[in-house]
Design a protein around this motif. Sequence first.
Motif, PDB file in Angstrom:
ATOM      1  N   ASN A  29      45.080  48.043  39.933  1.00 18.28           N
ATOM      2  CA  ASN A  29      45.839  46.958  40.550  1.00 18.28           C
ATOM      3  C   ASN A  29      45.506  45.614  39.897  1.00 18.28           C
ATOM      4  O   ASN A  29      46.394  44.798  39.607  1.00 18.28           O
ATOM      5  N   TYR A  30      44.214  45.392  39.609  1.00 21.00           N
ATOM      6  CA  TYR A  30      43.787  44.141  38.983  1.00 21.00           C
ATOM      7  C   TYR A  30      44.389  43.975  37.591  1.00 21.00           C
ATOM      8  O   TYR A  30      44.812  42.878  37.206  1.00 21.00           O
ATOM      9  N   LEU A  31      44.427  45.067  36.814  1.00 18.75           N
ATOM     10  CA  LEU A  31      44.982  44.991  35.462  1.00 18.75           C
ATOM     11  C   LEU A  31      46.431  44.510  35.485  1.00 18.75           C
ATOM     12  O   LEU A  31      46.854  43.718  34.629  1.00 18.75           O
ATOM     13  N   PHE A  32      47.180  44.968  36.474  1.00 18.48           N
ATOM     14  CA  PHE A  32      48.576  44.545  36.578  1.00 18.48           C
ATOM     15  C   PHE A  32      48.667  43.043  36.821  1.00 18.48           C
ATOM     16  O   PHE A  32      49.394  42.333  36.123  1.00 18.48           O
ATOM     17  N   TRP A  33      47.915  42.535  37.804  1.00 18.23           N
ATOM     18  CA  TRP A  33      48.015  41.121  38.168  1.00 18.23           C
ATOM     19  C   TRP A  33      47.400  40.210  37.102  1.00 18.23           C
ATOM     20  O   TRP A  33      47.903  39.105  36.870  1.00 18.23           O
ATOM     21  N   ALA A  34      46.343  40.674  36.447  1.00 15.40           N
ATOM     22  CA  ALA A  34      45.720  39.856  35.403  1.00 15.40           C
ATOM     23  C   ALA A  34      46.646  39.702  34.201  1.00 15.40           C
ATOM     24  O   ALA A  34      46.707  38.635  33.578  1.00 15.40           O
ATOM     25  N   SER A  35      47.391  40.765  33.848  1.00 14.93           N
ATOM     26  CA  SER A  35      48.331  40.684  32.729  1.00 14.93           C
ATOM     27  C   SER A  35      49.570  39.869  33.121  1.00 14.93           C
ATOM     28  O   SER A  35      50.215  39.265  32.258  1.00 14.93           O
ATOM     29  N   TRP A  36      49.886  39.832  34.414  1.00 19.95           N
ATOM     30  CA  TRP A  36      51.038  39.072  34.909  1.00 19.95           C
ATOM     31  C   TRP A  36      50.741  37.578  34.995  1.00 19.95           C
ATOM     32  O   TRP A  36      51.639  36.751  34.847  1.00 19.95           O
ATOM     33  N   TYR A  37      49.466  37.222  35.159  1.00 16.90           N
ATOM     34  CA  TYR A  37      49.094  35.825  35.382  1.00 16.90           C
ATOM     35  C   TYR A  37      49.356  34.983  34.130  1.00 16.90           C
ATOM     36  O   TYR A  37      49.065  35.395  33.006  1.00 16.90           O
ATOM     37  N   LYS A  38      49.901  33.791  34.332  1.00 21.55           N
ATOM     38  CA  LYS A  38      50.136  32.842  33.240  1.00 21.55           C
ATOM     39  C   LYS A  38      49.161  31.679  33.390  1.00 21.55           C
ATOM     40  O   LYS A  38      49.160  30.986  34.403  1.00 21.55           O
TER      41      LYS A  38
END
Length: 607
Positions: free
Chosen positions: A573-582
């Motif tokens: 779950n963290y990998l998804f949000w970390a890659s989404w973060y700008k």
Amino acid sequence: MVQYIYRQLKRLFFHRHQAFEFINLPWSLALERWYGLSDAENVQSLVSSMTKKKGGFRACIFVLALITLENIGFVANMSSLVLYFHFVMQFGLSASANTLTNFLGSTFLLTIFGGFISDTYLNRLYTCLSFGILEVLGLLLLFVQADSNKLQPDPCDKSSCVRGGKTIMFYCTIFLLAVGAGGVKGSVAALGADQFDQKDEKEAKALASYFNSYQFSVTIGSIIGVTIVVWVAMNKGWHWGFLISLITTSIGMVVLALGKPFYRLPSQSTSPLVKISQVIVAAIRNRNVPLPENPSELYETDDKDAISHTSQFRLLDKAASVRGGRAASVREERAPDPWKVCTVTQVEEVKILIRMLPIILSTVIMNTCMAQMQTYSVLQGYFMNTHLGSFKVPSASIPVIPLIFMSLLLPVYEFYFVPLARKITGHPTGITQLQRVGIGLVLAIISMAIAGMVEIKRRHKAIKDPLHPISLFWLSFQYGVFGVADMFTVIGLMEFFYREAPKWMRSLSTSFALLSLSLGYFLSTAFVNLVNIVTKKVTPSKQGWLEAPDLNHNKLELFYWFLAILSLLNFANYLFWASWYKYKSTAQDAGTHGRVGRGTSAVAAED
């Protein structure tokens, strides 16, 4: 040092009557009278010179001293209070663990309150000192209750034996400690970070070093706490351990106050809640205003620190929309009502806060794992062989193992890893803050898996040969791995939140890392209760995994593995949000110039 303290006290009290004469004067006139200056340029030069003399690592020495001294007592209590609750205050095993996690959860939750106060009403220094007084009072009450048998409950067969006035004193003590420590931790990290100007290239690099120094100071204080203070508490008396905590925390507050002449203290700004509310209200008011195809047509000022527009959460861009698309042509002096039209920068700051939320929530499970290190792992150690040769090691001192790892690895990370990674990646801090957090989350999974295997070995030996339990140092594997995980995650989060957050809520933002700790502790309590309820229904013994009064009759290893599986899912779950973060970028960084000038209330959207 004595001469320095004398000079500061003399400056504070002896010249106070002279200072009163200048309180109501403008800065330029006050400086003119005080220093005999009459030229405005000289006055401005003096102000600039005085500002440059403040801040930097010289000012941070006082902050880091407080962090070290305060953590001597705080971390010692984190490690040993579960035993104090169980053996002195007569709580059951689960009740002791839950009481500690609820206390720590409340403490770190209240860092948000401390951060809010320091961003809005008091500066960070005065916030830290004010809440520090409450923490000292809490430690004083804790010492008094531990010193008097009359204030301690008698043993009983219930999960909690505290009754009457003893209950009032106990929970008042816990309340003062939680509020005081929460307020201190919610403001002190940002106070140190404020001593570095992110616009200055050298100081911007030094900011990353400050956060590593912050963690190193926490580590040194923690090592002293979980060794010397815990040993004194468990061998000479709990009251002596609490007295040491009281003394070190009090000295830390005095040292912090003495550094006042060296601090850069940013002025307070509008409440973060007001800033956020303005964007939401303006977006609702402008809901019928069409968004321009070109983001440069949104309202913005000529501020060099303006944040570049991003395409996420376009609905909030309505707050910066101007009726009739006239923003580009408006060049008047008076700014529009921020409740009707906000700048792109203010909108982007709210977007940043929204983007931060998944990152905060993605680290909660790791902190739930950390809670086990301060509760069940300490209880495990109590039933293991705690001798190192002829010396008996207190079970609550076992967290010194990851702390020693951290004290050795932090200098290696700062002086070897970061320069090497900087050459490879070109990033000022070697790796990004979110990459650092991700490494910590992976190590937390490994730590929980190891913890389950160690518990199987401990329980098997305890049942087979109860007179010869396994060594306490078997716990060093899970503690060591988790200590490295903590080093990467906590400081990575604090630096991430400080750098990315709006400047009007940097205390509050650094508290977000501790908010994750708070949610982790509360979630630990919920998991313990939920696991007991569910497993009680499915196990043949009709007893929950963690419900038995004897640790050897529990299924602690299954609980550890349950957390390991959850941590693995959480990492995905963290990998998804970390890659989404700008990441935030300013208009200067993006190369965008000549944005819309200051508008007026004439361009504001109508009600």
